[in-house]
Motif scaffolding. Structure first.
Motif, PDB file in Angstrom:
ATOM      1  N   GLY A   1      11.135   0.882 -12.103  1.00 63.11           N
ATOM      2  CA  GLY A   1      11.050   0.903 -13.555  1.00 63.11           C
ATOM      3  C   GLY A   1       9.836   0.172 -14.096  1.00 63.11           C
ATOM      4  N   ALA A   2       8.772   0.129 -13.323  1.00 63.17           N
ATOM      5  CA  ALA A   2       7.552  -0.582 -13.712  1.00 63.17           C
ATOM      6  C   ALA A   2       6.857   0.094 -14.889  1.00 63.17           C
ATOM      7  N   THR A   3       6.119  -0.706 -15.642  1.00 63.99           N
ATOM      8  CA  THR A   3       5.245  -0.181 -16.686  1.00 63.99           C
ATOM      9  C   THR A   3       3.817  -0.541 -16.310  1.00 63.99           C
ATOM     10  N   CYS A   4       2.903   0.388 -16.555  1.00 65.32           N
ATOM     11  CA  CYS A   4       1.510   0.177 -16.159  1.00 65.32           C
ATOM     12  C   CYS A   4       0.582   0.468 -17.326  1.00 65.32           C
ATOM     13  N   GLU A   5      -0.613  -0.136 -17.270  1.00 69.84           N
ATOM     14  CA  GLU A   5      -1.638   0.149 -18.267  1.00 69.84           C
ATOM     15  C   GLU A   5      -3.007   0.129 -17.599  1.00 69.84           C
ATOM     16  N   GLY A   6      -3.924   0.859 -18.205  1.00 70.73           N
ATOM     17  CA  GLY A   6      -5.274   0.959 -17.652  1.00 70.73           C
ATOM     18  C   GLY A   6      -5.368   2.115 -16.670  1.00 70.73           C
TER      19      GLY A   6
ATOM     20  N   MET B   1       0.843  -1.174   0.000  1.00 66.29           N
ATOM     21  CA  MET B   1       0.000   0.000   0.000  1.00 66.29           C
ATOM     22  C   MET B   1       0.884   1.231   0.000  1.00 66.29           C
ATOM     23  N   GLN B   2       0.532   2.241  -0.781  1.00 69.16           N
ATOM     24  CA  GLN B   2       1.279   3.483  -0.833  1.00 69.16           C
ATOM     25  C   GLN B   2       0.314   4.644  -0.673  1.00 69.16           C
ATOM     26  N   ASN B   3       0.533   5.456   0.356  1.00 68.47           N
ATOM     27  CA  ASN B   3      -0.299   6.645   0.556  1.00 68.47           C
ATOM     28  C   ASN B   3      -0.009   7.652  -0.545  1.00 68.47           C
ATOM     29  N   LEU B   4      -1.012   8.392  -0.951  1.00 67.39           N
ATOM     30  CA  LEU B   4      -0.863   9.399  -1.996  1.00 67.39           C
ATOM     31  C   LEU B   4      -0.889  10.789  -1.369  1.00 67.39           C
ATOM     32  N   TYR B   5      -0.013  11.652  -1.858  1.00 70.14           N
ATOM     33  CA  TYR B   5       0.098  13.022  -1.344  1.00 70.14           C
ATOM     34  C   TYR B   5       0.050  14.004  -2.501  1.00 70.14           C
ATOM     35  N   GLY B   6       0.064  15.271  -2.173  1.00 69.67           N
ATOM     36  CA  GLY B   6       0.090  16.312  -3.191  1.00 69.67           C
ATOM     37  C   GLY B   6      -1.143  16.278  -4.060  1.00 69.67           C
ATOM     38  N   GLU B   7      -0.963  16.407  -5.355  1.00 72.22           N
ATOM     39  CA  GLU B   7      -2.090  16.490  -6.291  1.00 72.22           C
ATOM     40  C   GLU B   7      -2.936  15.226  -6.338  1.00 72.22           C
ATOM     41  N   HIS B   8      -2.386  14.084  -5.900  1.00 76.26           N
ATOM     42  CA  HIS B   8      -3.132  12.827  -5.946  1.00 76.26           C
ATOM     43  C   HIS B   8      -3.786  12.472  -4.614  1.00 76.26           C
ATOM     44  N   ARG B   9      -3.669  13.316  -3.593  1.00 71.89           N
ATOM     45  CA  ARG B   9      -4.114  12.981  -2.232  1.00 71.89           C
ATOM     46  C   ARG B   9      -5.558  12.473  -2.187  1.00 71.89           C
ATOM     47  N   GLY B  10      -6.486  13.109  -2.801  1.00 74.15           N
ATOM     48  CA  GLY B  10      -7.889  12.694  -2.760  1.00 74.15           C
ATOM     49  C   GLY B  10      -8.387  12.184  -4.090  1.00 74.15           C
ATOM     50  N   ALA B  11      -7.494  11.646  -4.915  1.00 70.36           N
ATOM     51  CA  ALA B  11      -7.849  11.222  -6.269  1.00 70.36           C
ATOM     52  C   ALA B  11      -8.981  10.193  -6.275  1.00 70.36           C
ATOM     53  N   THR B  12      -9.862  10.311  -7.255  1.00 71.01           N
ATOM     54  CA  THR B  12     -10.912   9.309  -7.448  1.00 71.01           C
ATOM     55  C   THR B  12     -10.597   8.411  -8.642  1.00 71.01           C
ATOM     56  N   SER B  13      -9.579   8.784  -9.430  1.00 73.15           N
ATOM     57  CA  SER B  13      -9.089   7.926 -10.510  1.00 73.15           C
ATOM     58  C   SER B  13      -7.637   8.314 -10.808  1.00 73.15           C
ATOM     59  N   MET B  14      -6.882   7.339 -11.319  1.00 70.09           N
ATOM     60  CA  MET B  14      -5.493   7.579 -11.719  1.00 70.09           C
ATOM     61  C   MET B  14      -5.188   6.797 -12.980  1.00 70.09           C
ATOM     62  N   GLU B  15      -4.607   7.481 -13.948  1.00 71.21           N
ATOM     63  CA  GLU B  15      -4.200   6.854 -15.194  1.00 71.21           C
ATOM     64  C   GLU B  15      -2.903   6.071 -14.988  1.00 71.21           C
ATOM     65  N   ALA B  16      -2.614   5.156 -15.895  1.00 71.41           N
ATOM     66  CA  ALA B  16      -1.427   4.313 -15.807  1.00 71.41           C
ATOM     67  C   ALA B  16      -0.146   5.134 -15.665  1.00 71.41           C
ATOM     68  N   SER B  17      -0.023   6.222 -16.421  1.00 68.55           N
ATOM     69  CA  SER B  17       1.199   7.027 -16.364  1.00 68.55           C
ATOM     70  C   SER B  17       1.391   7.664 -14.988  1.00 68.55           C
ATOM     71  N   ASP B  18       0.287   8.070 -14.339  1.00 69.11           N
ATOM     72  CA  ASP B  18       0.392   8.626 -12.986  1.00 69.11           C
ATOM     73  C   ASP B  18       0.776   7.555 -11.977  1.00 69.11           C
ATOM     74  N   ILE B  19       0.239   6.356 -12.134  1.00 71.40           N
ATOM     75  CA  ILE B  19       0.577   5.252 -11.234  1.00 71.40           C
ATOM     76  C   ILE B  19       2.054   4.886 -11.394  1.00 71.40           C
ATOM     77  N   ALA B  20       2.510   4.757 -12.640  1.00 73.48           N
ATOM     78  CA  ALA B  20       3.905   4.402 -12.906  1.00 73.48           C
ATOM     79  C   ALA B  20       4.863   5.458 -12.380  1.00 73.48           C
ATOM     80  N   GLY B  21       4.393   6.683 -12.206  1.00 70.58           N
ATOM     81  CA  GLY B  21       5.232   7.760 -11.699  1.00 70.58           C
ATOM     82  C   GLY B  21       5.321   7.822 -10.185  1.00 70.58           C
ATOM     83  N   GLN B  22       4.538   7.015  -9.474  1.00 74.13           N
ATOM     84  CA  GLN B  22       4.588   7.007  -8.010  1.00 74.13           C
ATOM     85  C   GLN B  22       5.858   6.304  -7.541  1.00 74.13           C
ATOM     86  N   GLU B  23       6.312   6.646  -6.344  1.00 73.58           N
ATOM     87  CA  GLU B  23       7.612   6.212  -5.834  1.00 73.58           C
ATOM     88  C   GLU B  23       7.882   4.712  -5.994  1.00 73.58           C
ATOM     89  N   PHE B  24       6.975   3.871  -5.527  1.00 74.80           N
ATOM     90  CA  PHE B  24       7.192   2.419  -5.575  1.00 74.80           C
ATOM     91  C   PHE B  24       7.418   1.939  -7.003  1.00 74.80           C
TER      92      PHE B  24
END
Length: 179
Positions: free
Chosen positions: A29-34, A1-24
């Motif tokens: 070097g993960a790639t994500c889709e969906g 589990m990874q807590n979200l901060y900043g612009e994603h703190r209360g997000a109701t959706s996240m695109e693959a590129s935003d997920i792949a950009g999170q610290e973990f």
């Protein structure tokens, strides 16, 4: 589990590129889709091998509600379908033990406090009056807890915690119980 901060703190959706950009994910070097939606659709990520014997891993990524109005990413590694995620607030608290048998009730209660408060006070002190009283279940692998003293009472109430393997040590994944 990874807590979200900043612009994603209360997000109701996240695109693959935003997920792949999170610290973990970014650090591996993960790639994500969906896209992941709050307690709904999931995204899929591929974690590359670590070069030390750990091969490529797949992960199902959920966007889940966290304590006190925040959101987090809940990551299931090595599964294809993933579990159903409720809309109840969730959180994570670290433990110092590498084995479940080494975890004390006091440490579980501290981890539950961290799990509840991390979303509200990620960089600040926790209120001194915050308290958790837990009852261990299943030989200490699970706990039913009562939390009191959160700001404005937003995290007060019954919480369920389960011990899960983390990064070398165990963690407590916590979910608020229905009223």
């Amino acid at each position: 589990m990874q807590n979200l901060y900043g612009e994603h703190r209360g997000a109701t959706s996240m695109e693959a590129s935003d997920i792949a950009g999170q610290e973990f994910f970014a650090s591996s070097g993960a790639t994500c889709e969906g896209a992941a939606t709050l307690a709904g659709d999931t995204a899929d990520c591929v974690l590359p091998g670590d070069g030390r014997g750990m091969g490529e891993q797949t992960a199902v990524v959920h966007l889940v509600p966290a304590a006190l109005g925040a959101t987090s990413l809940l990551v299931e590694v090595g599964v294809t379908d993933g579990l159903a995620v409720a809309e109840a607030p969730q959180g994570i608290g670290g433990l110092s033990a590498a084995m479940p048998s080494e975890v004390t009730l006091e440490e579980v209660e501290g981890a539950m406090v961290t799990a509840v408060m991390m979303a509200d006070s990620p960089e600040g002190p926790l209120p001194e009056e915050l308290d958790a009283r837990c009852e261990p279940r299943d030989g200490g692998r699970h706990a039913l807890c009562e939390i009191v003293g959160t700001p404005d009472g937003g995290g007060d109430g019954g919480w369920y915690g389960t011990l899960q393997p983390g990064y070398g040590n165990y963690v407590v994944i916590a979910t608020k119980s229905p009223a």
